[in-house]
Design a protein around this motif. Structure first.
Motif, short mmCIF file in Angstrom:
data_model
loop_
_atom_site.label_atom_id
_atom_site.label_comp_id
_atom_site.label_asym_id
_atom_site.label_seq_id
_atom_site.Cartn_x
_atom_site.Cartn_y
_atom_site.Cartn_z
N THR A 1 -11.63 -9.98 -1.86
CA THR A 1 -10.81 -10.98 -1.17
C THR A 1 -9.36 -10.53 -1.02
O THR A 1 -8.74 -10.72 0.02
N GLY A 2 -8.79 -9.94 -2.07
CA GLY A 2 -7.38 -9.54 -2.02
C GLY A 2 -7.11 -8.51 -0.95
O GLY A 2 -6.12 -8.61 -0.21
N ALA A 3 -7.98 -7.51 -0.84
CA ALA A 3 -7.79 -6.47 0.17
C ALA A 3 -7.97 -7.03 1.57
O ALA A 3 -7.24 -6.65 2.51
N VAL A 4 -8.94 -7.93 1.75
CA VAL A 4 -9.16 -8.53 3.07
C VAL A 4 -7.93 -9.35 3.47
O VAL A 4 -7.51 -9.32 4.63
N ILE B 1 0.86 -1.19 0.00
CA ILE B 1 0.00 0.00 0.00
C ILE B 1 0.89 1.24 0.00
O ILE B 1 1.90 1.28 0.71
N PHE B 2 0.53 2.23 -0.80
CA PHE B 2 1.29 3.48 -0.82
C PHE B 2 0.36 4.67 -0.61
O PHE B 2 -0.86 4.58 -0.85
N TYR C 1 -11.12 1.23 -0.59
CA TYR C 1 -12.29 1.04 -1.46
C TYR C 1 -12.56 -0.45 -1.66
O TYR C 1 -13.71 -0.91 -1.60
N LEU C 2 -11.50 -1.23 -1.89
CA LEU C 2 -11.66 -2.67 -2.07
C LEU C 2 -12.14 -3.34 -0.79
O LEU C 2 -12.92 -4.30 -0.84
#
Length: 337
Positions: A94-97, A42-43, A87-88
């Motif tokens: 699933t990827g963000a979680v 994350i940036f 946002y995700l």
């Protein structure tokens, strides 16, 4: 990691990376000697680029610049802007979680801004919700890809057998036996309602019909025609299921099982622990070839899990209905400078 920072800073000197983690099979505990290395992060963009609307929502870097499949030496890196990440999460992707809960596995974290990571860890319950469509959708997609649910297919075969055993007059109109078919369904309490009696048309002209797996049969067709078409449907589903299962994508199916197990963790515990406790179960599907019958059982497990999750979600009090957007906004404002 140093190379990632270097290349990222060359392109975005005013941006800051706040989180980097091993991802994929390394994070899940399902990797093998041939697995490539995935890194997610994350940036935070510069305030200048945000105001000028020049900030990207992601940045990628792949060590394999060829068209060949990644190997053990290859590294895939993908960074999300802080806006995109949250946002995700709001969508329940699933990827963000997975990235969120990777923050609780210290041995796979490559870099973290303590302020950001601690905010996420301390308030992770505000960042997940009952919106798990992405989790369920992937698993359901795999089930559909490899054919109709086994229990529905078997139920269709059972109903066909019972219809044939009723010794119905095959020249009779289907409408004349609607009541008998309704009684057949009521007596057996089938898990999946394959037949639906409905009325169609305007108020002056209503038509009663039977619907079977998306195919509608009016009462004006003969019983013989109806049964013959059901036989064709059953053969078609059987052939497609067998063909699909013979060419099964083991990796995709293993992802499906992993994701649905993660979904159950969220529903039952409100938390996903890495490495996954069921990593061996996922690896067994991913790396070991199975028979079509064994794959059919796996699909049954997926189907049953989806049904179970839907029921649990309705009564769930551990998960929020939606993520806390005000908290997200405050977090973003505290980091963008």
């Amino acid at each position: 990691m140093e190379n990632i920072f270097k290349q990222f800073k060359q392109q975005h000197p005013d941006y800051s990376i706040v989180y980097l983690t091993h991802y994929g099979s390394t994070l899940y505990g399902t990797n093998s000697e041939s697995s490539d290395l995935d890194i997610k992060g994350i940036f935070v963009p510069s305030l200048k680029d945000v105001l000028l609307k020049k900030d990207p929502d992601h940045w990628t870097n792949n060590s394999n610049n060829t068209n060949t499949k990644n190997g053990a030496e290859d590294v895939d890196c993908q960074l999300f802007s802080i806006y995109k990440f949250f946002y995700l999460l709001m969508k329940g992707e699933t990827g963000a979680v997975d990235i969120l809960f990777s923050m609780f596995r210290n041995d796979t974290i490559l870099y973290e801004n303590k302020e950001f990571a601690n905010i996420c860890r301390d308030n992770h319950n505000l960042l997940i919700s009952k919106r798990l469509d992405s989790f369920k959708g992937y698993a359901l997609g795999q089930a559909k890809k490899y054919g109709v649910k086994g229990d529905r297919y078997n139920e269709l075969l059972t109903i066909l057998s019972e219809l044939n055993s009723m010794n119905l007059d095959k020249e009779a109109k289907l409408g004349s036996v609607f009541d008998k078919i309704k009684q057949l369904l009521a007596n057996n309490n089938y898990k999946h309602s394959l037949f639906v009696l409905e009325l169609a048309g305007d108020k002056q002209s209503k038509i009663e019909y039977l619907e079977v797996l998306g195919r509608k049969f009016s009462g004006s067709v003969t019983v013989g025609y109806f049964i013959d078409r059901l036989e064709e449907v059953s053969k078609g589903y059987g052939n497609r299921s067998e063909q699909a299962l013979n060419g099964v994508d083991k990796k995709a199916l293993s992802h499906s099982l992993r994701i649905i197990r993660e979904c159950e963790d969220l529903v039952d515990k409100g938390f996903i622990k890495f490495p996954l406790e069921y990593a061996d179960e996922v690896k067994d599907i991913k790396y070991i070839q199975k028979t079509p019958e064994e794959y059919a059982v796996i699909l049954e497990v997926l189907s049953d899990s989806l049904d179970r999750i839907d029921k649990k979600l309705r009564d769930n009090e551990k998960l929020r209905d939606t993520v806390d957007t005000k908290f997200i906004e405050q977090t973003i404002l505290s980091l963008v400078k």
